[in-house]
Design a protein around this motif. Structure first.
Motif, PDB file in Angstrom:
ATOM      1  N   ALA A 275       3.033   1.194   3.236  1.00 28.87           N
ATOM      2  CA  ALA A 275       4.127   2.186   3.149  1.00 28.87           C
ATOM      3  C   ALA A 275       3.526   3.532   2.778  1.00 28.87           C
ATOM      4  O   ALA A 275       3.915   4.146   1.783  1.00 28.87           O
ATOM      5  CB  ALA A 275       5.177   1.744   2.144  1.00 28.87           C
TER       6      ALA A 275
ATOM      7  N   ILE B 184       0.858  -1.194   0.000  1.00 28.02           N
ATOM      8  CA  ILE B 184       0.000   0.000   0.000  1.00 28.02           C
ATOM      9  C   ILE B 184       0.884   1.230   0.000  1.00 28.02           C
ATOM     10  O   ILE B 184       1.723   1.402   0.895  1.00 28.02           O
ATOM     11  CB  ILE B 184      -0.921   0.040   1.233  1.00 28.02           C
TER      12      ILE B 184
ATOM     13  N   PHE C  57       2.042   7.537   4.201  1.00 26.93           N
ATOM     14  CA  PHE C  57       2.706   8.627   4.923  1.00 26.93           C
ATOM     15  C   PHE C  57       2.957   8.247   6.386  1.00 26.93           C
ATOM     16  O   PHE C  57       2.186   7.494   6.986  1.00 26.93           O
ATOM     17  CB  PHE C  57       1.844   9.895   4.888  1.00 26.93           C
TER      18      PHE C  57
ATOM     19  N   SER D 190      15.940   2.485   2.590  1.00 28.78           N
ATOM     20  CA  SER D 190      15.897   3.045   1.240  1.00 28.78           C
ATOM     21  C   SER D 190      17.273   2.999   0.573  1.00 28.78           C
ATOM     22  O   SER D 190      18.263   3.343   1.237  1.00 28.78           O
ATOM     23  CB  SER D 190      15.424   4.504   1.334  1.00 28.78           C
TER      24      SER D 190
ATOM     25  N   ASN E 140       5.547  -0.436   7.372  1.00 25.18           N
ATOM     26  CA  ASN E 140       6.936  -0.051   7.128  1.00 25.18           C
ATOM     27  C   ASN E 140       7.283   1.230   7.888  1.00 25.18           C
ATOM     28  O   ASN E 140       8.233   1.931   7.548  1.00 25.18           O
ATOM     29  CB  ASN E 140       7.134   0.145   5.618  1.00 25.18           C
TER      30      ASN E 140
ATOM     31  N   GLY F 147       2.677   3.843  -3.208  1.00 23.64           N
ATOM     32  CA  GLY F 147       3.647   3.643  -4.305  1.00 23.64           C
ATOM     33  C   GLY F 147       4.675   4.757  -4.322  1.00 23.64           C
ATOM     34  O   GLY F 147       5.187   5.133  -5.370  1.00 23.64           O
ATOM     35  N   GLY F 148       4.991   5.295  -3.124  1.00 25.17           N
ATOM     36  CA  GLY F 148       6.016   6.338  -3.029  1.00 25.17           C
ATOM     37  C   GLY F 148       7.404   5.719  -3.055  1.00 25.17           C
ATOM     38  O   GLY F 148       7.599   4.598  -3.538  1.00 25.17           O
ATOM     39  N   THR F 149       8.366   6.447  -2.492  1.00 25.53           N
ATOM     40  CA  THR F 149       9.759   5.977  -2.496  1.00 25.53           C
ATOM     41  C   THR F 149       9.840   4.544  -1.980  1.00 25.53           C
ATOM     42  O   THR F 149      10.420   3.664  -2.623  1.00 25.53           O
ATOM     43  CB  THR F 149      10.609   6.870  -1.559  1.00 25.53           C
ATOM     44  N   MET F 150       9.257   4.317  -0.810  1.00 30.38           N
ATOM     45  CA  MET F 150       9.423   3.015  -0.172  1.00 30.38           C
ATOM     46  C   MET F 150       8.521   1.952  -0.795  1.00 30.38           C
ATOM     47  O   MET F 150       8.961   0.834  -1.061  1.00 30.38           O
ATOM     48  CB  MET F 150       9.153   3.117   1.334  1.00 30.38           C
ATOM     49  N   GLY F 151       7.250   2.293  -1.014  1.00 37.20           N
ATOM     50  CA  GLY F 151       6.329   1.303  -1.571  1.00 37.20           C
ATOM     51  C   GLY F 151       6.851   0.762  -2.902  1.00 37.20           C
ATOM     52  O   GLY F 151       6.834  -0.457  -3.147  1.00 37.20           O
TER      53      GLY F 151
ATOM     54  N   ALA G  77      -1.734   8.842  -8.444  1.00 38.59           N
ATOM     55  CA  ALA G  77      -0.675   8.360  -7.550  1.00 38.59           C
ATOM     56  C   ALA G  77      -0.257   6.946  -7.934  1.00 38.59           C
ATOM     57  O   ALA G  77       0.927   6.588  -7.885  1.00 38.59           O
ATOM     58  CB  ALA G  77      -1.162   8.389  -6.101  1.00 38.59           C
TER      59      ALA G  77
ATOM     60  N   GLN H 194      -3.777   5.786  -3.490  1.00 37.70           N
ATOM     61  CA  GLN H 194      -4.969   6.573  -3.150  1.00 37.70           C
ATOM     62  C   GLN H 194      -5.850   6.860  -4.349  1.00 37.70           C
ATOM     63  O   GLN H 194      -7.061   6.874  -4.249  1.00 37.70           O
ATOM     64  CB  GLN H 194      -4.581   7.933  -2.594  1.00 37.70           C
TER      65      GLN H 194
ATOM     66  N   VAL I 222      -3.277   8.318   9.623  1.00 33.75           N
ATOM     67  CA  VAL I 222      -3.380   7.746   8.266  1.00 33.75           C
ATOM     68  C   VAL I 222      -3.134   6.235   8.333  1.00 33.75           C
ATOM     69  O   VAL I 222      -3.871   5.436   7.760  1.00 33.75           O
ATOM     70  CB  VAL I 222      -2.368   8.427   7.311  1.00 33.75           C
ATOM     71  N   LYS I 223      -2.124   5.847   9.099  1.00 32.96           N
ATOM     72  CA  LYS I 223      -1.782   4.427   9.157  1.00 32.96           C
ATOM     73  C   LYS I 223      -2.903   3.631   9.832  1.00 32.96           C
ATOM     74  O   LYS I 223      -3.264   2.539   9.383  1.00 32.96           O
ATOM     75  CB  LYS I 223      -0.452   4.216   9.890  1.00 32.96           C
TER      76      LYS I 223
HETATM   77  P1  NAI Z   1       6.184   8.833   0.175  1.00 30.56           P
HETATM   78  O1  NAI Z   1       5.571  10.122   0.541  1.00 30.56           O
HETATM   79  O2  NAI Z   1       7.216   8.791  -0.898  1.00 30.56           O
HETATM   80  O3  NAI Z   1       5.047   7.806  -0.255  1.00 30.56           O
HETATM   81  C1  NAI Z   1       3.861   7.597   0.456  1.00 30.56           C
HETATM   82  C2  NAI Z   1       2.806   7.136  -0.545  1.00 30.56           C
HETATM   83  O4  NAI Z   1       1.687   6.663   0.160  1.00 30.56           O
HETATM   84  C3  NAI Z   1       2.328   8.258  -1.469  1.00 30.56           C
HETATM   85  O5  NAI Z   1       2.540   7.841  -2.803  1.00 30.56           O
HETATM   86  C4  NAI Z   1       0.847   8.383  -1.134  1.00 30.56           C
HETATM   87  O6  NAI Z   1       0.068   8.687  -2.265  1.00 30.56           O
HETATM   88  C5  NAI Z   1       0.527   7.010  -0.577  1.00 30.56           C
HETATM   89  N1  NAI Z   1      -0.612   6.997   0.327  1.00 30.56           N
HETATM   90  C6  NAI Z   1      -0.887   7.843   1.332  1.00 30.56           C
HETATM   91  N2  NAI Z   1      -2.027   7.486   1.936  1.00 30.56           N
HETATM   92  C7  NAI Z   1      -2.477   6.389   1.316  1.00 30.56           C
HETATM   93  C8  NAI Z   1      -3.600   5.553   1.494  1.00 30.56           C
HETATM   94  N3  NAI Z   1      -4.476   5.800   2.447  1.00 30.56           N
HETATM   95  N4  NAI Z   1      -3.765   4.501   0.670  1.00 30.56           N
HETATM   96  C9  NAI Z   1      -2.868   4.257  -0.298  1.00 30.56           C
HETATM   97  N5  NAI Z   1      -1.775   5.014  -0.510  1.00 30.56           N
HETATM   98  C10 NAI Z   1      -1.588   6.073   0.289  1.00 30.56           C
HETATM   99  O7  NAI Z   1       6.753   8.217   1.520  1.00 30.56           O
HETATM  100  P2  NAI Z   1       7.904   7.144   1.727  1.00 30.56           P
HETATM  101  O8  NAI Z   1       9.200   7.827   1.875  1.00 30.56           O
HETATM  102  O9  NAI Z   1       7.757   6.089   0.714  1.00 30.56           O
HETATM  103  O10 NAI Z   1       7.542   6.570   3.166  1.00 30.56           O
HETATM  104  C11 NAI Z   1       6.491   5.669   3.378  1.00 30.56           C
HETATM  105  C12 NAI Z   1       6.628   5.033   4.730  1.00 30.56           C
HETATM  106  O11 NAI Z   1       7.891   4.355   4.796  1.00 30.56           O
HETATM  107  C13 NAI Z   1       6.630   6.006   5.897  1.00 30.56           C
HETATM  108  O12 NAI Z   1       5.998   5.396   6.982  1.00 30.56           O
HETATM  109  C14 NAI Z   1       8.088   6.224   6.172  1.00 30.56           C
HETATM  110  O13 NAI Z   1       8.347   6.611   7.507  1.00 30.56           O
HETATM  111  C15 NAI Z   1       8.612   4.827   5.912  1.00 30.56           C
HETATM  112  N6  NAI Z   1      10.033   4.750   5.589  1.00 30.56           N
HETATM  113  C16 NAI Z   1      10.630   5.679   4.787  1.00 30.56           C
HETATM  114  C17 NAI Z   1      11.963   5.589   4.493  1.00 30.56           C
HETATM  115  C18 NAI Z   1      12.614   6.551   3.569  1.00 30.56           C
HETATM  116  O14 NAI Z   1      13.858   6.583   3.516  1.00 30.56           O
HETATM  117  N7  NAI Z   1      11.873   7.341   2.807  1.00 30.56           N
HETATM  118  C19 NAI Z   1      12.798   4.487   5.036  1.00 30.56           C
HETATM  119  C20 NAI Z   1      12.048   3.519   5.803  1.00 30.56           C
HETATM  120  C21 NAI Z   1      10.723   3.679   6.078  1.00 30.56           C
END
Ligand code: NAI
Ligand code: 3HC
Length: 706
Positions: A386, A306, A388, A440, A414, A308-312, A335, A331, A393-394
């Protein structure tokens, strides 16, 4: 055929006129003292038995020989020494053949090179990985290998530590023949019989002629020296490998062996050898957890992601790479399209670099589907969230998952810092919930923290470890706390760095000192790379609950307020003009730091690189001791693995706990107590550190107990 004669870890039996010598020392036929003695006896036996015309060396089980017994290093040596056994094999008056399958690594390959002929099965891996353990091939490998395949190819093998396939080994001249099939005994006997029929005599690697062109060999050594100067920064053994090969080129064989021995002993004595071998075992310990004794993993044939950002996107790629299908939920369509593009982009880069075929790219993407409706997750065995980093939200996501996931599906978050138990409580089945904290870029980084909540079931945990196994990650079991193992400790030594910055060290001096310690980059380069806004958001989230007694350094906030988030905004602690990836120091940042020092009433003082390293490491070790004391980590070596595989801690230093043991816990504690005179709220000695230091014990003693 005569009856077999068991001889401990090495069995011999005669098959017609061939003495079959089987190394049978599970799990990997490492060359323990028993194996070495058994080999020596077998060669004696062959020499003394007139009915034996040739000797065949084979390994029982999945491997020929995985190398020296690493557990023996650092302990008093037990005869016979491996170099002597190899010399004895080579000197044998009857042809000695080695049939290689699985691992023929390190001392295992050296045994094979001491034999007179080598046949390799298709699954054989021939390599000299000693460099990865801080060593060099010390049983003739540095002398025989170049004589067989030349200095350039031998240096490649020894400096990279990467094994060759059977096919490549035959092409290079390291093995003589590639056999088909999977039975080393049958292949070895067939080859030995053919050799005997041709009247083959012993053919010794020491007489190999591949170093005949001395100028070309010295040029290869020079070229390798230039290559490693940059790529093996800080490592001790690569330069020794060059010296050993130089001895092979310039000296007669026996003198070269003596030079190799002296260089090997220098490596064996080095703290890097101890650090790297500690890391080798630490990596294999992490998967030994109590839950795996109690439960089996659940079914794991499909994965949902869930977000598709950096981590997903990175997690999706990691799962696709492991051959599993992935359904990604975002979402909205826009996205989702971005998420899909991120996944495709990873494969496009690989195809562009020629590292993946277009067909393979298509095959991986064929396993990928996307959706905006959570119902698409209904069939997934394991779902990784994965989205926000926001508790509300989680929790909303998990409440929705509770409705759509099939019974028994494992639900993972995550999250980097948030409370996994609170997330789990948003569902009716908290036993199915755990944290899977990827790093990451998630398709590349090896570390996976498996976060076990209060109510997580043992088979849920086992499934998390099973996923790690399939993804070829290093799983480390962690308990629930703010930041788990890695990020929790990181926050503390980052705070120590910020305090030094306010007290007088520039971020550039701090980064340089941390790099000098062996990190690939310093903490402020890391902030600029990851984006300063991420930490800023966390600091704001914690502002209300921050301990007012703790010093709060505002310098990073001053940069973020200006929108200086690092590389992505062109400036952060460093300047990145025109999209540069390498930052340059920024005088304006130094001016902001000066202003902050004045505001805080600090008179700046100088810090040497050693001062910086001591504080940085002491803060890390102290918090790591707290993490252990509170049961967040199972064993010290797990913390080492977190820092080695997720945070760039130099592997040759073994990780922070191993490093602390080498420095001496009493010395670390004395440092902390001295620093506490300036700031007792921050520098509070961990009770576990005090207990160990005062009773003369070390962290390693807790590894054994775990
Ligand atoms: P991001 O902002 O790049 O991606 C988050 C994605 O989640 C966005 O594409 C958004 O559209 C989507 N999203 C939000 N709400 C949603 C929902 N209700 N249903 C479906 N999709 C939804 O964030 P990122 O960096 O990928 O981080 C995601 C998680 O991973 C966070 O909890 C972060 O703390 C964790 N994390 C991040 C790291 C990093 O280096 N960026 C490393 C390890 C964990
Ligand atoms: N000595 C002692 N134990 C060893 C060992 C070795 N050389 N190699 C592996 N083991 C142990 C592991 O610690 C593990 O033990 P555990 O079950 O108690 O945790 C067990 O054998 C199985 O190992 P793996 O989990 O790694 O098994 P895999 O099947 O995944 O991998 C392997 C097998 C490819 C052989 C891998 O274990 C490996 O790479 N081993 C090390 C190879 C190596 O570095 N050899 C060089 C040694 S140095 C040397 O030879 C010096 C000489 O030049 C003088």
């Amino acid at each position: 055929m005569t009856a077999s004669v068991p001889a401990g870890a090495v069995h011999t039996r005669r098959d017609g006129d061939v003495l079959v010598v089987t190394i049978d020392h599970p799990p990997v036929n490492a060359l323990s003292a028993d194996v070495r003695a058994g080999l020596a006896r077998a060669i004696d036996q062959a020499g003394g038995d007139p009915q034996v015309r040739a000797v065949l060396l084979t390994g029982a089980g999945n491997n020929f020989i995985a190398g020296a017994d690493i557990r023996e290093f650092g302990k008093p040596p037990r005869p016979p020494a491996l170099p002597d056994v190899c010399n004895q094999i080579e000197a044998c008056a009857k042809p000695v053949v080695a049939a290689l399958h699985g691992a023929a690594l390190g001392g295992g390959l050296e045994v094979a090179l001491a034999a007179h002929y080598r046949v390799a099965l298709p699954n054989a891996k021939l390599g000299l990985p000693e460099v990865t353990l801080g060593l060099l091939p010390g049983a003739g490998g540095t002398q025989r290998t170049p004589r067989l395949i030349g200095a350039a190819a031998a240096l490649d093998l020894m400096l990279s530590g990467k094994p060759m396939t059977a096919q490549a080994a035959v092409a290079a001249g390291l093995a003589d023949e590639q056999a088909s099939g999977a039975d080393p005994l049958a292949a070895g006997l067939d080859y030995t019989r053919r050799l005997l029929a041709q009247g083959a005599k012993p053919r010794r690697s020491r007489d190999g002629q591949a170093l005949a062109d001395k100028a070309a060999s010295l040029a290869a050594i020079h070229a390798a020296g230039q290559r490693i100067a940059a790529s093996t920064r800080g490592l001790f053994s690569p330069a020794k490998i060059l010296d050993a090969v130089r001895a092979a080129v310039e000296q007669p064989f026996d003198e070269g062996l003596r030079a190799e021995r002296a260089l090997f002993l220098q490596c064996l004595d080095s703290p890097q050898r101890a650090g790297l071998i500690h890391a080798f075992f630490a990596e294999r310990e992490t998967a030994k957890i109590p839950e795996l004794k109690q439960a089996k993993p659940r079914r794991l044939d499909s994965v949902g992601v869930i977000g598709g950002g950096t981590m997903g996107a990175g997690i999706a790629v990691a799962v696709l790479d492991a051959g599993l299908p992935v359904v990604m939920v975002e979402q909205d369509e826009a996205a989702l399209a971005r998420g899909r593009q991120r996944v495709e982009h990873v494969y496009d880069l690989l195809v562009g670099k020629g590292r993946m075929s277009a067909d393979e790219r298509a095959a991986r993407l064929a396993r990928f589907t996307g959706a905006t409706d959570y119902a698409a997750l209904g069939e997934a065995d394991l779902i990784i969230e994965a989205v926000f980093e926001d508790m509300d939200v989680k929790r909303a996501v998990f409440a929705q998952l509770d409705r759509v996931a099939k019974p028994g599906a494992v639900l993972a978050t995550n999250t980097s810092y948030l409370d996994v138990d609170r997330i789990a409580q948003a569902t009716r089945g908290p036993a199915d919930v755990l944290g899977l904290h990827f790093f990451s870029p998630a398709n590349i980084m090896k570390l996976l923290e498996v976060v076990v909540g209060r109510q997580t079931a043992a088979d849920t945990v086992a499934t998390g470890f099973e996923l790690a196994r399939r993804l070829r990650k290093i799983p480390v079991r962690a308990g629930v706390c703010d930041g788990f193992i890695g990020n929790r400790i990181l926050a503390v030594h980052r705070q120590a760095a910020d305090m030094m910055m306010e007290d007088g060290a520039s971020p550039y001096e701090i980064d340089a000192a941390v790099r000098d310690f062996g990190y690939p980059m310093g903490p402020y380069q890391m902030v600029d790379l990851a984006g300063g806004d991420i930490g800023w958001a966390t600091r704001k989230r914690r502002a209300a609950t921050r301990d007012p007694a703790l010093r709060y350094v505002q310098i990073p906030d001053r940069l973020c307020e200006r929108g200086w988030f690092g590389q992505k905004t062109g400036r952060g602690f460093y300047l990145y003009p025109d999209g540069a990836r390498q930052g340059t120091p920024d005088p304006e940042v130094l001016a902001i730091i000066d202003a902050e020092r004045q505001r805080a009433g600090v008179t700046p003082r100088p810090f040497s690189a050693e001062d910086i390293q001591r504080r940085y490491l002491a803060a890390m070790i102290n918090e790591a001791a707290n993490v252990l004391h509170q049961g967040i980590a199972l064993r010290p070596s797990d913390i080492d693995m977190v820092f080695l595989s997720g945070y760039g801690f130099p592997r040759y230093r073994g990780g922070p706990m191993h490093y602390a043991d080498r420095v001496g816990l009493a010395n670390v504690l004395a440092d902390i107590r001295a620093f506490a005179k300036e700031d007792p709220a921050f520098w509070k000695p961990s009770p576990l550190l005090v207990e160990l230091a005062e009773s003369g014990r070390d962290f390693a003693s807790l590894n054994q107990a775990a």
